[in-house]
Design a protein around this motif. Structure first.
Motif, PDB file in Angstrom:
ATOM      1  N   GLN A   1       0.796  -1.104   0.148  1.00 34.34           N
ATOM      2  CA  GLN A   1       0.014   0.151  -0.034  1.00 34.34           C
ATOM      3  C   GLN A   1       0.735   1.188   0.056  1.00 34.34           C
ATOM      4  N   ASP A   2       0.275   2.282  -0.381  1.00 40.10           N
ATOM      5  CA  ASP A   2       0.963   3.651  -0.465  1.00 40.10           C
ATOM      6  C   ASP A   2       0.966   4.129   0.929  1.00 40.10           C
ATOM      7  N   ALA A   3       1.957   4.234   1.999  1.00 38.45           N
ATOM      8  CA  ALA A   3       2.033   4.663   3.091  1.00 38.45           C
ATOM      9  C   ALA A   3       1.335   6.100   3.471  1.00 38.45           C
ATOM     10  N   ARG A   4       1.309   6.947   2.236  1.00 35.52           N
ATOM     11  CA  ARG A   4       0.436   8.173   2.472  1.00 35.52           C
ATOM     12  C   ARG A   4      -1.088   7.921   2.532  1.00 35.52           C
ATOM     13  N   HIS A   5      -1.508   6.798   1.915  1.00 34.10           N
ATOM     14  CA  HIS A   5      -3.066   6.734   1.912  1.00 34.10           C
ATOM     15  C   HIS A   5      -3.108   5.137   2.748  1.00 34.10           C
ATOM     16  N   PRO A   6      -2.857   4.778   4.104  1.00 37.39           N
ATOM     17  CA  PRO A   6      -3.045   3.558   4.702  1.00 37.39           C
ATOM     18  C   PRO A   6      -4.490   2.994   4.605  1.00 37.39           C
ATOM     19  N   ASP A   7      -5.588   3.844   4.555  1.00 39.29           N
ATOM     20  CA  ASP A   7      -6.752   3.389   4.873  1.00 39.29           C
ATOM     21  C   ASP A   7      -7.678   3.602   3.693  1.00 39.29           C
ATOM     22  N   ASP A   8      -6.947   3.445   2.446  1.00 43.77           N
ATOM     23  CA  ASP A   8      -7.611   3.383   1.188  1.00 43.77           C
ATOM     24  C   ASP A   8      -8.881   2.261   1.131  1.00 43.77           C
ATOM     25  N   PRO A   9      -9.949   2.792   0.800  1.00 44.36           N
ATOM     26  CA  PRO A   9     -11.147   1.702   0.854  1.00 44.36           C
ATOM     27  C   PRO A   9     -10.800   0.548  -0.189  1.00 44.36           C
ATOM     28  N   LEU A  10     -10.248   0.870  -1.293  1.00 46.82           N
ATOM     29  CA  LEU A  10     -10.008  -0.156  -2.218  1.00 46.82           C
ATOM     30  C   LEU A  10      -8.932  -1.235  -1.589  1.00 46.82           C
ATOM     31  N   ASP A  11      -7.951  -0.611  -0.802  1.00 41.68           N
ATOM     32  CA  ASP A  11      -7.277  -1.614  -0.167  1.00 41.68           C
ATOM     33  C   ASP A  11      -8.143  -2.676   0.705  1.00 41.68           C
ATOM     34  N   ALA A  12      -9.020  -2.200   1.318  1.00 45.80           N
ATOM     35  CA  ALA A  12     -10.049  -3.001   2.422  1.00 45.80           C
ATOM     36  C   ALA A  12     -10.657  -3.995   1.251  1.00 45.80           C
ATOM     37  N   GLU A  13     -10.989  -3.632  -0.029  1.00 43.87           N
ATOM     38  CA  GLU A  13     -11.448  -4.507  -0.557  1.00 43.87           C
ATOM     39  C   GLU A  13     -10.807  -5.391  -1.276  1.00 43.87           C
ATOM     40  N   ILE A  14      -9.513  -5.393  -1.458  1.00 42.49           N
ATOM     41  CA  ILE A  14      -8.261  -6.288  -1.792  1.00 42.49           C
ATOM     42  C   ILE A  14      -8.056  -7.398  -0.597  1.00 42.49           C
ATOM     43  N   VAL A  15      -8.258  -6.764   0.421  1.00 44.11           N
ATOM     44  CA  VAL A  15      -7.920  -7.798   1.579  1.00 44.11           C
ATOM     45  C   VAL A  15      -9.195  -8.773   1.731  1.00 44.11           C
ATOM     46  N   ARG A  16     -10.265  -8.258   1.641  1.00 43.10           N
ATOM     47  CA  ARG A  16     -11.475  -9.277   1.388  1.00 43.10           C
ATOM     48  C   ARG A  16     -11.233 -10.415   0.516  1.00 43.10           C
TER      49      ARG A  16
END
Length: 470
Positions: free
Chosen positions: A308-323
């Motif tokens: 992930q980009d450390a500048r945007h640790p809470d990007d909702p698209l990353d949460a979707e990837i985790v799921r």
């Protein structure tokens, strides 16, 4: 056990391509008369003879050394002739074809992959673990792997297995003897301290199993997949770990369209790093195919580095990837580009903003978080160390021998049967026939490693993966 073929066999024993030296190897029973006729002179055992290699019409094909090793004191246990000449493919092929033509009368044929080593195993020159070590030595990708493969070939691993096997056999003999005299069954466990002896064998087995798992990591390494959105630095991280530019890096999102695989070594351990296309919704047909392949690669991963980009640790698209990440696969959340974050952002309690290289709790969906900069190298040493720990490797504890997945499975099966035997020994009724049966199964599982109890199908699978000429 498959029957040993007695057909004489021949193959080019050196690697394909040009080289200074090339070897044509022949193995079979009673080859001396044919070998001397082929070479046109008498051959002394284990003596290098410099001579021309002539065809049936007397034309010189090459010149080099002929060495004859009479069985059973040879690699295969049969008579072996080696012709060592120049390493050009054309000249080696001419020598090979001439030998086949002149060997038709004795039934000489081309060897199958691994057939020389299979004959060494069937003629009891090597056990199965040693035979596998031949292939492992050839394929070793690091000095540590080569040292451990050589130790296996020398019989270090086999000696440990044989010692364990002997201890189980001693217990089996005591149990079987007691079963012949039922009136003594009640006193068996106490009289011979069977339970204590079984516990000691299990403890030794546990040590061998730990070493085998280390040896498995050293041989096979770890399959690591870099996953994440486009432009989070996956390709930059691959290049940083590899120490060279193996992947194209641009500021344009979606640059990587297909997987890029690179093998690296950390403390001698091979890691197979796979860079994948950025995960996102797209209408681009080519990019979409690349993303589908990325998810397929993620499904096969042994470890997933979710970048992930450390500048945007809470990007909702990353949460979707985790799921969508596969359950049961270790996932390490890696926040990249920390060099682009100023000191004023450091805040205690926020895992996204602790110092680079320091692990922190990752919250839901991730066990831990690591902050790095692929650009400056900050945190990469911590990442390498963490990957080794995930692989199960203990730094500084080099495995004394290599192991394969089947070795580990056999040791685990042995342990399971020993634990069941111990359970039967703990019962008040002490059912010795069940105790004896579990010891028998443990012994058979253990002996699969060295090949005492091995199916023909398994032998075919093992030796078919060898190179021709070995």
């Amino acid at each position: 056990m498959s029957a040993l073929s007695t057909d004489p066999i021949i193959a080019i024993a050196t690697a394909p391509g040009r080289g200074g030296i090339g070897v044509v190897r022949v193995s079979g029973p009673d080859l001396l008369a044919w070998a001397q006729s082929l070479c046109g002179q008498a051959l002394r055992a284990r003596h290098a003879h410099y001579l021309p290699f002539r065809d049936g019409q007397g034309e010189v094909l090459d010149e080099g050394l002929a060495l004859f090793f009479p069985g059973p004191h040879s690699y295969t246990g049969e008579d072996v002739l080696e012709l060592q000449g120049h390493g050009g493919p054309a000249v080696l092929r001419r020598v090979l074809e001439d030998c086949l033509a002149r060997g038709a009368a004795i039934g000489l044929r081309l060897a199958q992959p691994g057939e020389f080593t299979q004959r060494a195993f069937l003629n009891e020159r090597l056990d199965l673990a040693q035979a596998e070590a031949v292939a492992d030595l050839i394929e070793a990708s690091s000095a540590a792997a080569a040292r451990s493969a050589m130790a296996s070939l020398s019989g270090v691993f086999s000696a440990e297995i044989d010692a364990l096997s002997e201890r189980i056999v001693q217990l089996r003999m005591l149990v079987e003897a007691t079963l012949d005299f039922p009136e003594e069954e009640i006193d068996f466990l106490e009289k011979y301290q069977a339970a204590d002896r079984l516990d000691a064998v299990t403890a030794t087995l546990d040590g061998v199993l730990r070493t085998a798992r280390q040896g498995l990591v050293l041989r096979e390494g770890l399959h690591v997949v870099l996953a994440g959105q486009p432009n989070v630095g996956k390709s930059s991280l691959l290049n940083a770990l590899a120490g060279e530019d193996v992947a194209i890096v641009t500021p344009i999102a979606g640059t990587t369209r297909d997987r890029v695989i690179q093998q690296i070594h950390i403390d001698g351990i091979p890691l197979h790093i796979v860079d994948t296309a950025g995960l996102r919704e797209t209408e681009d047909t080519v990019e979409r195919i690349g993303i589908e392949r990325s998810w397929a690669e993620i499904a096969r991963a042994q470890v997933i580095l979710h970048l992930q980009d450390a500048r945007h640790p809470d990007d909702p698209l990353d949460a979707e990837i985790v799921r969508r990440l596969p359950a049961g696969t270790p996932v390490l959340r890696v926040l990249n580009k920390v060099d682009l974050i100023g000191d004023h952002t450091a805040a205690l309690g926020d895992p996204a903003r602790v110092p680079a290289g320091v692990l922190a709790s990752g919250g839901a969906g991730h066990a831990e978080v690591l902050r790095i900069s692929a650009h400056t190298g900050a945190g990469l040493d911590a990442l390498r160390a963490r990957l080794l720990r995930i692989a199960g490797w203990t730094p500084g504890a080099e495995s004394p021998w290599l192991a394969r997945e089947r070795h580990v499975r056999a040791l685990e099966a042995t342990r399971e049967h020993l634990l069941l035997a111990r359970e039967h020994a703990s019962h008040s009724d002490q059912v010795l026939d069940l105790f004896a049966e579990e010891l028998r199964l443990a012994h058979e599982a253990l002996c699969e490693i060295t090949g005492q109890f091995t199916s023909d199908d398994l032998l075919g699978e093992i030796f078919s993966r060898f190179c021709i000429g070995k």
